[in-house]
Scaffold this active site. Structure first.
Site, PDB file in Angstrom:
ATOM      1  N   ASP A  31       0.878  -1.155   0.000  1.00  0.00           N
ATOM      2  CA  ASP A  31       0.000   0.000   0.000  1.00  0.00           C
ATOM      3  C   ASP A  31       0.935   1.229   0.000  1.00  0.00           C
ATOM      4  O   ASP A  31       2.118   1.097   0.320  1.00  0.00           O
ATOM      5  CB  ASP A  31      -0.858  -0.057   1.268  1.00  0.00           C
ATOM      6  CG  ASP A  31      -1.666   1.187   1.502  1.00  0.00           C
ATOM      7  OD1 ASP A  31      -2.409   1.578   0.598  1.00  0.00           O
ATOM      8  OD2 ASP A  31      -1.536   1.786   2.589  1.00  0.00           O
ATOM      9  N   LEU A  32       0.433   2.385  -0.363  1.00  0.00           N
ATOM     10  CA  LEU A  32       1.317   3.562  -0.410  1.00  0.00           C
ATOM     11  C   LEU A  32       1.210   4.419   0.857  1.00  0.00           C
ATOM     12  O   LEU A  32       2.118   4.445   1.681  1.00  0.00           O
ATOM     13  CB  LEU A  32       0.997   4.410  -1.651  1.00  0.00           C
ATOM     14  CG  LEU A  32       1.822   5.684  -1.802  1.00  0.00           C
ATOM     15  CD1 LEU A  32       3.300   5.377  -1.996  1.00  0.00           C
ATOM     16  CD2 LEU A  32       1.317   6.518  -2.979  1.00  0.00           C
ATOM     17  N   ASP A  33       0.048   5.076   1.003  1.00  0.00           N
ATOM     18  CA  ASP A  33      -0.133   6.005   2.120  1.00  0.00           C
ATOM     19  C   ASP A  33      -0.089   5.250   3.443  1.00  0.00           C
ATOM     20  O   ASP A  33      -0.924   4.381   3.686  1.00  0.00           O
ATOM     21  CB  ASP A  33      -1.497   6.721   2.011  1.00  0.00           C
ATOM     22  CG  ASP A  33      -1.559   7.630   0.784  1.00  0.00           C
ATOM     23  OD1 ASP A  33      -0.501   8.069   0.323  1.00  0.00           O
ATOM     24  OD2 ASP A  33      -2.672   7.894   0.306  1.00  0.00           O
ATOM     25  N   THR A  49       1.869   9.922   3.911  1.00  0.00           N
ATOM     26  CA  THR A  49       1.035  10.975   3.325  1.00  0.00           C
ATOM     27  C   THR A  49      -0.292  11.109   4.072  1.00  0.00           C
ATOM     28  O   THR A  49      -1.024  12.063   3.847  1.00  0.00           O
ATOM     29  CB  THR A  49       0.760  10.685   1.834  1.00  0.00           C
ATOM     30  OG1 THR A  49       0.655   9.287   1.681  1.00  0.00           O
ATOM     31  CG2 THR A  49       1.842  11.237   0.943  1.00  0.00           C
ATOM     32  N   LYS A  60      -8.464   6.028   6.423  1.00  0.00           N
ATOM     33  CA  LYS A  60      -7.310   5.364   5.804  1.00  0.00           C
ATOM     34  C   LYS A  60      -7.757   4.282   4.834  1.00  0.00           C
ATOM     35  O   LYS A  60      -8.577   3.426   5.183  1.00  0.00           O
ATOM     36  CB  LYS A  60      -6.390   4.782   6.881  1.00  0.00           C
ATOM     37  CG  LYS A  60      -5.652   5.873   7.622  1.00  0.00           C
ATOM     38  CD  LYS A  60      -4.580   5.328   8.524  1.00  0.00           C
ATOM     39  CE  LYS A  60      -3.806   6.480   9.151  1.00  0.00           C
ATOM     40  NZ  LYS A  60      -2.920   6.024  10.235  1.00  0.00           N
ATOM     41  N   SER A  90      -2.649   0.800  -4.194  1.00  0.00           N
ATOM     42  CA  SER A  90      -3.124   1.954  -3.415  1.00  0.00           C
ATOM     43  C   SER A  90      -4.493   2.431  -3.895  1.00  0.00           C
ATOM     44  O   SER A  90      -4.805   2.342  -5.076  1.00  0.00           O
ATOM     45  CB  SER A  90      -2.107   3.093  -3.563  1.00  0.00           C
ATOM     46  OG  SER A  90      -2.648   4.315  -3.140  1.00  0.00           O
ATOM     47  N   ALA A  91      -5.277   2.983  -2.968  1.00  0.00           N
ATOM     48  CA  ALA A  91      -6.578   3.554  -3.330  1.00  0.00           C
ATOM     49  C   ALA A  91      -6.426   4.960  -3.908  1.00  0.00           C
ATOM     50  O   ALA A  91      -7.355   5.502  -4.502  1.00  0.00           O
ATOM     51  CB  ALA A  91      -7.469   3.610  -2.091  1.00  0.00           C
ATOM     52  N   LYS A  94     -11.178  -0.839  -1.421  1.00  0.00           N
ATOM     53  CA  LYS A  94     -10.924  -1.740  -0.309  1.00  0.00           C
ATOM     54  C   LYS A  94     -12.133  -1.654   0.632  1.00  0.00           C
ATOM     55  O   LYS A  94     -12.639  -0.550   0.809  1.00  0.00           O
ATOM     56  CB  LYS A  94      -9.640  -1.313   0.433  1.00  0.00           C
ATOM     57  CG  LYS A  94      -8.388  -1.335  -0.465  1.00  0.00           C
ATOM     58  CD  LYS A  94      -7.228  -0.583   0.180  1.00  0.00           C
ATOM     59  CE  LYS A  94      -6.031  -0.504  -0.767  1.00  0.00           C
ATOM     60  NZ  LYS A  94      -4.904   0.252  -0.235  1.00  0.00           N
ATOM     61  N   GLU A 113      -0.142  -3.416   4.536  1.00  0.00           N
ATOM     62  CA  GLU A 113      -1.236  -2.436   4.632  1.00  0.00           C
ATOM     63  C   GLU A 113      -1.301  -1.757   5.990  1.00  0.00           C
ATOM     64  O   GLU A 113      -1.106  -2.410   7.005  1.00  0.00           O
ATOM     65  CB  GLU A 113      -2.581  -3.169   4.449  1.00  0.00           C
ATOM     66  CG  GLU A 113      -3.262  -2.953   3.128  1.00  0.00           C
ATOM     67  CD  GLU A 113      -3.773  -1.544   2.897  1.00  0.00           C
ATOM     68  OE1 GLU A 113      -3.822  -0.740   3.842  1.00  0.00           O
ATOM     69  OE2 GLU A 113      -4.126  -1.241   1.741  1.00  0.00           O
ATOM     70  N   ASP A 114      -1.604  -0.463   6.006  1.00  0.00           N
ATOM     71  CA  ASP A 114      -1.754   0.246   7.293  1.00  0.00           C
ATOM     72  C   ASP A 114      -3.215   0.453   7.678  1.00  0.00           C
ATOM     73  O   ASP A 114      -3.497   0.912   8.784  1.00  0.00           O
ATOM     74  CB  ASP A 114      -1.066   1.620   7.237  1.00  0.00           C
ATOM     75  CG  ASP A 114      -1.834   2.601   6.372  1.00  0.00           C
ATOM     76  OD1 ASP A 114      -2.259   2.204   5.259  1.00  0.00           O
ATOM     77  OD2 ASP A 114      -2.023   3.757   6.788  1.00  0.00           O
TER      78      ASP A 114
HETATM   79  P1  B16 Z   1      -6.711  10.325  -3.280  1.00  0.00           P
HETATM   80  P2  B16 Z   1      -3.691   4.136   0.247  1.00  0.00           P
HETATM   81  C1  B16 Z   1      -5.569   6.053   0.278  1.00  0.00           C
HETATM   82  O1  B16 Z   1      -4.297   5.594  -0.094  1.00  0.00           O
HETATM   83  C2  B16 Z   1      -5.496   6.863   1.561  1.00  0.00           C
HETATM   84  O2  B16 Z   1      -5.184   6.010   2.650  1.00  0.00           O
HETATM   85  C3  B16 Z   1      -6.802   7.538   1.836  1.00  0.00           C
HETATM   86  O3  B16 Z   1      -6.703   8.335   2.994  1.00  0.00           O
HETATM   87  C4  B16 Z   1      -7.194   8.404   0.633  1.00  0.00           C
HETATM   88  O4  B16 Z   1      -8.448   9.021   0.826  1.00  0.00           O
HETATM   89  C5  B16 Z   1      -7.251   7.511  -0.604  1.00  0.00           C
HETATM   90  O5  B16 Z   1      -5.984   6.901  -0.791  1.00  0.00           O
HETATM   91  C6  B16 Z   1      -7.615   8.281  -1.857  1.00  0.00           C
HETATM   92  O6  B16 Z   1      -6.611   9.212  -2.131  1.00  0.00           O
HETATM   93  O7  B16 Z   1      -7.632  11.387  -2.807  1.00  0.00           O
HETATM   94  O8  B16 Z   1      -5.279  10.771  -3.407  1.00  0.00           O
HETATM   95  O9  B16 Z   1      -7.211   9.627  -4.523  1.00  0.00           O
HETATM   96  O10 B16 Z   1      -3.536   4.082   1.728  1.00  0.00           O
HETATM   97  O11 B16 Z   1      -4.659   3.113  -0.315  1.00  0.00           O
HETATM   98  O12 B16 Z   1      -2.357   4.145  -0.459  1.00  0.00           O
HETATM   99 MG    MG Z   2      -2.723   3.192   3.448  1.00  0.00          MG
END
Ligand code: B16
Ligand code: MG
Length: 216
Positions: A8-10, A16, A44, A113-114, A144, A168-169
Site C-alpha cells: 500500500d502507499l499512504d 502521506t 485510511k 493503493s486507493a 478496499k 497495509e496500514d
Molecule cells: P486520493 P492508500 C488512500 O491511499 C489513503 O489512505 C486515503 O486516505 C485516501 O483518501 C485515498 O488513498 C484516496 O486518495 O484522494 O489521493 O485519490 O492508503 O490506499 O495508499
Molecule cells: Mg494506506
C-alpha cells in the site's frame, strides 16, 4: 512459497496520511466543524469520495452531488500542494532497505493503493521504475475491502494470491488482502490491524525472513 509483495502507499511507504488529514481538516473547518485524529483513522484506505461522505456525515452536513465534487476537488488541490515538495527523504524508515532485500532475493513487488495521486507520489520519491506495476485509484473500480486492487497487482506479476504478501496500514486494506486470500501484514498497531497474519510497527530493522516466519 512467497514470490511477490504488494505495498500500500499512504501509511506504508510514505506518511502521506498526515497530508490527507491536514487537507480534509481544512475542508471540515471551512464547512464550520472539526474532526479528530482518531476519526481520521477511519479514512485510511478509503477513496476520496468515500472519505468526503464520511466527513460530511460527522459534520451533519447534507450536500448535492455536484457540490461534493467541487469540495473533493478543492481538498485534492490542497493535498497536492503538500505532495509537491516530497522527495526520497520521505520514504519511511527501513522501507528502502527492505525493498533492496526483496530485489536481492528475486521477490517481485508492486503497489496497491486507493489513491489517485499514487503515481505522482511514487515519481516524487523515485520508486516508480523498480515496481513491476502501480495499481491505484485510477485503475480500480472497487474500493478496499474489495481485493480488486491487489488481484490486479498479483495478475501483473504473474503470481497467485497465496504466493503474495500484502503490506497495509488500514484495517480495510488488511481485510481486502484477506478477502482475496493474500497473506496480510498490518503496518501499525495490533488493535486496529489484529486480523492480519502479522503486525509490524514499521520496516526499520525488519528482514524478509522475519516476515516469512511471522506470517506462518
Ligand atoms: P486520493 P492508500 C488512500 O491511499 C489513503 O489512505 C486515503 O486516505 C485516501 O483518501 C485515498 O488513498 C484516496 O486518495 O484522494 O489521493 O485519490 O492508503 O490506499 O495508499
Ligand atoms: Mg494506506
Amino acid at each position: 512459497m512467497i514470490k511477490a509483495c504488494i505495498f500500500d502507499l499512504d501509511g506504508v511507504i510514505v506518511d502521506t496520511a498526515k497530508y490527507h488529514f491536514i487537507a480534509w481538516r481544512k475542508l471540515a473547518n471551512e464547512l464550520g466543524f472539526d474532526f479528530t485524529e482518531k476519526e481520521n483513522e477511519k479514512l485510511k484506505g478509503v477513496s476520496r469520495m468515500g472519505s468526503l461522505n464520511l466527513i460530511l456525515e460527522w459534520g451533519g452536513i447534507k450536500m448535492e452531488e455536484d457540490k461534493k465534487v467541487e469540495w473533493a476537488t478543492k481538498k485534492n488541490e490542497w493535498y497536492k500542494e503538500h505532495i509537491l515538495d516530497m522527495g526520497e527523504e520521505e520514504i519511511l524508515p527501513g522501507v528502502r532497505q527492505f525493498l533492496n532485500e526483496l530485489k536481492a532475493k528475486n521477490i517481485q513487488y508492486a503497489l496497491g493503493s486507493a489513491s489517485k495521486n499514487a503515481a505522482a507520489v511514487m515519481n516524487k520519491i523515485g520508486l516508480t521504475e523498480e515496481f513491476v506495476t502501480i495499481i491505484d485509484g485510477t485503475k480500480t473500480t472497487k474500493g478496499k475491502p474489495d481485493p480488486q486492487v491487489f488481484q490486479m497487482g498479483a495478475e501483473a506479476m504473474g503470481v497467485q494470491a497465496e504466493e503474495c504478501i500484502v503490506f497495509e496500514d488500514a484495517a480495510k486494506g488488511v481485510q481486502a488482502a484477506l478477502n482475496g486470500n493474500f497473506y496480510a501484514v498490518g503496518v501499525g498497531s495490533p488493535e486496529s490491524l489484529g486480523a492480519a497474519h502479522m503486525v509490524i510497527s514499521g520496516f526499520e530493522g525488519l528482514t524478509f525472513d522475519q516476515v516469512l516466519q511471522g506470517i506462518q
